[in-house]
Design an enzyme around this catalytic site. Sequence first.
Site, mmCIF file in Angstrom:
data_model
loop_
_atom_site.group_PDB
_atom_site.id
_atom_site.type_symbol
_atom_site.label_atom_id
_atom_site.label_comp_id
_atom_site.label_asym_id
_atom_site.label_seq_id
_atom_site.Cartn_x
_atom_site.Cartn_y
_atom_site.Cartn_z
ATOM 1 N N GLU A 264 -3.272 -3.220 -1.955
ATOM 2 C CA GLU A 264 -4.178 -2.602 -1.435
ATOM 3 C C GLU A 264 -4.734 -1.306 -1.902
ATOM 4 O O GLU A 264 -3.914 -0.180 -2.198
ATOM 5 C CB GLU A 264 -3.874 -2.362 0.167
ATOM 6 N N ASP B 11 -6.498 -3.585 10.792
ATOM 7 C CA ASP B 11 -5.672 -2.489 10.563
ATOM 8 C C ASP B 11 -6.463 -1.120 11.121
ATOM 9 O O ASP B 11 -7.380 -0.786 10.356
ATOM 10 C CB ASP B 11 -5.416 -2.375 9.034
ATOM 11 N N TRP C 164 0.914 -1.122 0.006
ATOM 12 C CA TRP C 164 -0.011 0.167 -0.037
ATOM 13 C C TRP C 164 0.698 1.249 -0.142
ATOM 14 O O TRP C 164 1.888 1.147 0.899
ATOM 15 C CB TRP C 164 -0.927 -0.102 1.283
ATOM 16 N N HIS D 294 -11.429 2.067 2.814
ATOM 17 C CA HIS D 294 -10.976 2.671 1.784
ATOM 18 C C HIS D 294 -11.977 2.686 0.336
ATOM 19 O O HIS D 294 -11.707 2.753 -0.571
ATOM 20 C CB HIS D 294 -9.756 1.665 1.059
ATOM 21 N N ASP E 155 -11.693 7.391 6.251
ATOM 22 C CA ASP E 155 -10.859 6.263 6.785
ATOM 23 C C ASP E 155 -10.158 6.629 8.145
ATOM 24 O O ASP E 155 -8.828 6.814 8.161
ATOM 25 C CB ASP E 155 -9.667 6.091 5.443
ATOM 26 N N HIS F 148 -8.105 -5.921 5.143
ATOM 27 C CA HIS F 148 -8.015 -5.124 6.324
ATOM 28 C C HIS F 148 -9.140 -4.750 6.991
ATOM 29 O O HIS F 148 -10.012 -4.059 6.241
ATOM 30 C CB HIS F 148 -7.121 -3.758 5.729
ATOM 31 N N LYS G 6 -7.289 2.488 -2.273
ATOM 32 C CA LYS G 6 -7.717 3.408 -1.440
ATOM 33 C C LYS G 6 -8.518 4.449 -2.261
ATOM 34 O O LYS G 6 -8.080 4.666 -3.318
ATOM 35 C CB LYS G 6 -6.645 4.038 -0.619
ATOM 36 N N ASP H 245 -9.450 -3.003 2.194
ATOM 37 C CA ASP H 245 -9.396 -2.273 3.381
ATOM 38 C C ASP H 245 -11.049 -1.738 3.449
ATOM 39 O O ASP H 245 -11.045 -0.923 2.468
ATOM 40 C CB ASP H 245 -8.326 -1.274 3.615
ATOM 41 N N ASP I 113 -9.714 4.606 10.699
ATOM 42 C CA ASP I 113 -8.829 3.757 11.587
ATOM 43 C C ASP I 113 -9.407 3.694 13.187
ATOM 44 O O ASP I 113 -8.705 3.637 13.937
ATOM 45 C CB ASP I 113 -7.627 3.734 11.303
HETATM 46 C C1 RNT Z 1 -3.547 3.252 4.885
HETATM 47 C C2 RNT Z 1 -3.786 1.626 4.750
HETATM 48 C C3 RNT Z 1 -2.574 0.841 5.291
HETATM 49 C C4 RNT Z 1 -2.026 1.265 6.652
HETATM 50 C C5 RNT Z 1 -0.893 0.334 6.888
HETATM 51 C C6 RNT Z 1 -0.089 1.039 8.265
HETATM 52 O O1 RNT Z 1 -4.839 3.720 4.702
HETATM 53 O O2 RNT Z 1 -5.013 1.136 5.355
HETATM 54 O O3 RNT Z 1 -2.872 -0.465 5.105
HETATM 55 O O4 RNT Z 1 -2.923 1.194 7.486
HETATM 56 O O5 RNT Z 1 -0.357 -0.023 6.064
HETATM 57 ZN ZN ZN Z 2 -5.295 -0.860 5.415
#
Ligand code: RNT
Ligand code: ZN
Length: 418
Positions: free
Chosen positions: A224, A325, A183, A261, A293, A285, A226, A258, A295
């Site tokens: 990955e 994640d 990513w 994303h 996003d 993820h 986004k 993810d 987290d």
């Molecule tokens: C970022 C991605 C990625 C990170 C990690 C730390 O938006 O989700 O996967 O969170 O690699």
């Molecule tokens: Zn991620």
Amino acid sequence: MSYAEAKAKYAAIGIDTDAAIQKLKSVPVALHCWQGDDVRGFDGDPNAALTGGIQTTGNYPGRARTPEELMADIDKVIELVPGKVKMNLHACYAIFDEENGGWVDRDKLEPKHFKKWVDFCKSRGMGCDFNPTFFSHPKCDPLTLSSPNEETRKFWVEHGKACVRISQYLADELGEPCVMNIWTGDGYKDIPADRIGPRVRYKQSFDEILSEPFDKTKVYPCAESKVFGIGVESYTVGSAEWCLKYASGRDDCISLMDNGHYHPTEVVSDKISAILAYDEKMALHVTRGVRWDSDHVVLFDDETREICKEIVRCDALDRVFIALDYFDASINRVAAWTTGFRNLQKCLLFALLEPNETFKKLQDEGNFSKLMVLQEELKSFPFGDVWEEYCRVCGKPADGAWYPAIEAYENEVQRKRV
Ligand code: RNT
Ligand code: ZN
């Protein structure tokens, strides 16, 4: 209600709770090392800003500052969660010491810089996934694998290749496959003049990284995607389409989705079956995006349950690599880790307790009234008793019995980190 009664209630709808418990015990879920220190790592200035469009917020006391502290925190999590834990490392968590020659830049990383992590995983019976780190580094210009500057791009390609070698080492040493996720935060804040240039260079860079030899049965590189990030609002090089096309065009790269994303009304639970209709494997993820996003810690919420249901319904527990994640620095980080991991386990167990064959049959027969009624009634089944039994079988604390350990750890260990 006791477990015996719960078991009987589920048995009446054709669900074997003991079998569900045994199944879940064998499903690896990757625990992301980066929740413990706000994604800082050990290979650069620990106070430098996080870049790449991601951000941790909060300043709760007790952040892990060294490999020893991070490992101790991870051990605390392992003590408190049921299920099969797999480690998930980022390249910036390389451990440099006198024995291995000290610091090197990311293009020169070697397996020896992860030897201590291998020892850590081995003694706990864990496999390990891996991630090259394409952010928070002076060589982000700010692009990395899509940079028009050939020197920059080459540096990051070399980093990617080094990470392929390290992933192979982790898989060989630990005897479990290593998912290597690529990513980057490559993209632009404002409307780009050239969208295709970076994407073509990105493809070239991925091709170059994957030209590094590796065993395809042990190392699973992923792309990955986004939609956007902070400071990268207008254009992301590794968009959903780019990553899907890239992974589908090769037999040695898989898609990683993810769930933070995508646009807020899009759901990853609806995307899993689309990928699995074509590809043997994919990776996830699991996070929680609050409006973006962000987290946040994974909860026992509708979408996490739906994602887990999809994996189970597709009979794909061995086809979907599951990783967590998220990173929250505003609460106790060990509590954040533990809560998210336990919740993912809960969602998987919940999914394993669904009478999928019955539900599928009702759908195929067009009996949507009965399907809705049964799906709704399942929500008030005695799930908590089965969850408690699962924790007991795994030798881990039940709900209500683990949080005091976090409070003690915070007072005795984390608050002393000043
Ligand atoms: C970022 C991605 C990625 C990170 C990690 C730390 O938006 O989700 O996967 O969170 O690699
Ligand atoms: Zn991620």
